[in-house]
Design a protein around this motif. Structure first.
Motif, PDB file in Angstrom:
ATOM      1  N   ARG A   1      34.681   3.813  -2.283  1.00 48.72           N
ATOM      2  CA  ARG A   1      35.152   2.432  -2.091  1.00 48.72           C
ATOM      3  C   ARG A   1      35.648   2.219  -0.660  1.00 48.72           C
ATOM      4  O   ARG A   1      35.441   1.149  -0.084  1.00 48.72           O
TER       5      ARG A   1
ATOM      6  N   ARG B   1      41.873  -5.293  -4.017  1.00 52.71           N
ATOM      7  CA  ARG B   1      42.890  -5.235  -5.080  1.00 52.71           C
ATOM      8  C   ARG B   1      43.478  -3.831  -5.207  1.00 52.71           C
ATOM      9  O   ARG B   1      44.529  -3.649  -5.807  1.00 52.71           O
ATOM     10  N   ASP B   2      42.760  -2.843  -4.669  1.00 56.95           N
ATOM     11  CA  ASP B   2      43.195  -1.437  -4.731  1.00 56.95           C
ATOM     12  C   ASP B   2      43.876  -1.070  -3.408  1.00 56.95           C
ATOM     13  O   ASP B   2      43.221  -0.967  -2.372  1.00 56.95           O
TER      14      ASP B   2
ATOM     15  N   GLU C   1      37.390   6.748  -5.071  1.00 56.20           N
ATOM     16  CA  GLU C   1      38.207   6.159  -3.991  1.00 56.20           C
ATOM     17  C   GLU C   1      37.515   6.264  -2.629  1.00 56.20           C
ATOM     18  O   GLU C   1      37.480   5.307  -1.850  1.00 56.20           O
TER      19      GLU C   1
ATOM     20  N   ARG D   1      41.747  -2.363 -12.173  1.00 56.00           N
ATOM     21  CA  ARG D   1      42.049  -0.922 -12.170  1.00 56.00           C
ATOM     22  C   ARG D   1      40.765  -0.176 -11.819  1.00 56.00           C
ATOM     23  O   ARG D   1      39.708  -0.440 -12.401  1.00 56.00           O
ATOM     24  N   PHE D   2      40.889   0.742 -10.871  1.00 57.04           N
ATOM     25  CA  PHE D   2      39.704   1.418 -10.347  1.00 57.04           C
ATOM     26  C   PHE D   2      39.790   2.922 -10.600  1.00 57.04           C
ATOM     27  O   PHE D   2      40.888   3.490 -10.693  1.00 57.04           O
TER      28      PHE D   2
ATOM     29  N   LYS E   1      44.946   1.606  -2.252  1.00 56.07           N
ATOM     30  CA  LYS E   1      44.610   2.910  -1.672  1.00 56.07           C
ATOM     31  C   LYS E   1      43.393   2.872  -0.753  1.00 56.07           C
ATOM     32  O   LYS E   1      43.185   3.784   0.036  1.00 56.07           O
TER      33      LYS E   1
END
Length: 541
Positions: free
Chosen positions: A49, A81-82, A46, A40-41, A84
């Motif tokens: 990343r 893993r994210d 965002e 979980r980020f 978005k």
């Protein structure tokens, strides 16, 4: 979650504002270690990343030393893993960068240097995450012919040492592609000979040795599979399951050979153990799922003529070890008491089809699940035998579970209603009989051999006092109407009629009857059909 300040420092290093390649490698190694278990980020970071993903891919495009490539790919795997942040990653250029690092073009860039293997593994892991999380990447995979390249890499790994991790993630990627993209699944099946390629990968993972056609050597003293071998086998089984969906009909002699060959490997798989009990169960579960896709006519290779070894589980001269493992697996899943639809129905469906088609399998299983009845003092659903457990499932809340449990027992009884009722009682079997139009008795549509069941002396003596609804022995009860006068009996009868009438008028119940064909219908309709049939019969006379 990763701290924002640390992420900023990593981004600076990757973008070339914090030192050279060694500084990048050092910063990324620390970031990877601290975020190894992060899933979980922080939404606030965002944008950072996204930029970090772009910066890492720019570094990977250049000719960088192996350790730096591994650190970059590990970081990219964590970031992917994210969902978005995947937009900058899922471009044709970036997918090709990762495919090149994964050595997927083995003609131009052969699999030679062992020092590059960690880079290949990490690149495959990144592709797994990206394809799983991005529909754009799934479409690009078809355009870039990724499945064909993965099959080539799998062939390149054949008989090579130190490539288990590469094989495992290659197979996982094939599983994901065949799961998420139906066109790639069709491509694997029809153009790329995916069934043969994946079957060979499974055979290699299990180290199968053949003694004759469709019969693998059974080495009782063989050690369990290693964790890597087990994981490779599981990934191959999962990919094969997707590729062989809708394989019920065999259209050629070659297809029949391919599926019988596969079934023989799966038999060997069932006789194999993994490094732990959990891994063994996972291995067997995936083997059972795949066996469900094998045409039932090819499943006779699950049993073969028994050897002279006393440890063989024999029936009628056939080795039944694999069938016994399936039965034990089924009972273990029943005892688990949860996730019946996913965990239990595949093995029950498989055993049902085996019993329906192969007489020796049916007779062996019936001897264990429905042995001759002796003690009928308890209800069929009460107790700890396999029969008791299956009868309990006949009234399970999940419709699919209760249907397949009832169907399994019905097939063991050669689809004869009287035989099923003997073992389950009418109350437990009513749902199946109603669905099959057999409430009036009879038998199913499938043909079975004419060998008859024999009742034990204990059952024969108890039979007159067995309650047909509950299926167990009941002591004769005193008849409450014996001491009533005729007027009292008439009064009680009318009282009961009035109660039913009120329930029916209020639509709390609907009186039903059995049609001449054995199916249920509203009472008026059922009576009308009987009268019509009777009239037609008398007219023909």
């Amino acid at each position: 979650m990763e701290p924002g300040a640390e992420l900023g420092a990593v981004l600076e290093a990757v973008e070339g504002r914090g030192g050279g390649a060694e500084a990048v490698e050092r910063v990324l190694a620390r970031y990877n270690e601290e975020n190894r278990t992060t899933f979980r980020f922080d939404p606030a970071d965002e944008d950072k990343r996204r930029k970090l993903c772009e910066g890492i891919l720019n570094i990977l495009e250049k000719d960088t030393k192996t350790s730096c490539q591994v650190a970059c790919l590990e970081a990219l795997r964590i970031l992917s893993r994210d969902k978005k942040v995947l937009v900058p990653v899922t471009t044709k250029r970036n997918m090709q960068i990762l495919m090149k690092l994964a050595k997927l073009d083995t003609v131009e860039d052969p699999l030679e240097r062992v020092s590059e293997f960690p880079v290949i593994v990490e690149a495959l892991k990144c592709l797994c995450n990206i394809i799983f999380n991005s529909s754009v990447a799934q479409k690009l995979s078809l355009e870039l012919n990724l499945a064909a390249m993965l099959c080539n890499l799998l062939q390149e790994c054949k008989d090579r040492p130190l490539v288990d991790d590469i094989k495992c993630f290659d197979l996982r990627l094939l599983f994901l592609l065949s799961l998420l993209h139906t066109d790639i699944r069709a491509q694997l099946r029809q153009e790329l000979q995916g069934v043969q390629v994946l079957t060979q990968a499974l055979e290699s993972s299990l180290s199968v040795r053949w003694t004759e056609e469709y019969k693998a050597a059974e080495d009782r003293d063989r050690p369990p599979l290693s964790l890597q071998e087990t994981d490779c086998a599981i990934e191959a089984l999962k990919a094969l399951f997707n590729v062989t969906l809708d394989s019920w009909n065999v259209h050629s002699k070659n297809e029949s050979h391919q599926f019988r060959y596969m079934a023989a490997i799966l038999r060997h798989c069932l006789l194999t153990t993994g490094p732990t009990e959990e891994k063994t169960e996972e291995l067997h579960s995936n083997a059972i799922n795949l066996l469900s896709n094998v045409p039932v006519s090819c499943l006779d290779v699950l049993i073969n003529p028994s050897s002279q070894e006393e440890t063989d589980i024999k029936y009628n001269g056939m080795n039944m070890r694999a069938i016994q493992i399936l039965l034990d697996f089924m009972e273990k899943r029943i005892d688990k008491g949860s996730s019946y639809r996913e965990g239990l129905t595949p093995v029950l469906s498989l055993l049902t089809e085996c019993c329906r088609t192969h007489r020796n399998i049916r007779k062996f299983i019936k001897a264990q699940v429905l042995p001759p009845l002796r003690d009928v003092s308890n209800r069929p659903e009460v107790g700890t035998t396999v029969r008791n457990k299956l009868v309990r499932l006949m009234t399970h809340v999940d419709l699919g579970v209760k249907q397949i449990a009832a169907e399994f027992l019905f097939v063991l009884c050669k689809e004869r209603v009287d035989s099923l009722l003997k073992y389950t009682g009418y109350g437990n079997a009513a749902g199946l009989l109603a669905a099959r139009g057999l409430l009036a008795g009879g038998r199913g549509d499938h043909w079975y051999s004419d060998d008859e069941d024999t009742d034990t002396e204990e059952y024969k003596s108890a039979k007159p006092n067995i309650n047909l609804i509950t299926g167990h022995l009941e002591e004769p009860m005193p008849n409450p109407m014996d001491e009533m006068t005729e007027e009292q009996k008439e009064y009680e009868a009318m009282k009961l009629v009035n109660m039913f009438d009120k329930l029916s008028r209020d639509e709390l119940i609907k009186p039903m009857g059995v049609r001449p064909d054995g199916t249920m219908a509203p009472l008026e309709e059922a009576v009308s059909q009987y009268q019509t049939n009777k009239q037609e019969s008398s007219d023909s006379d």
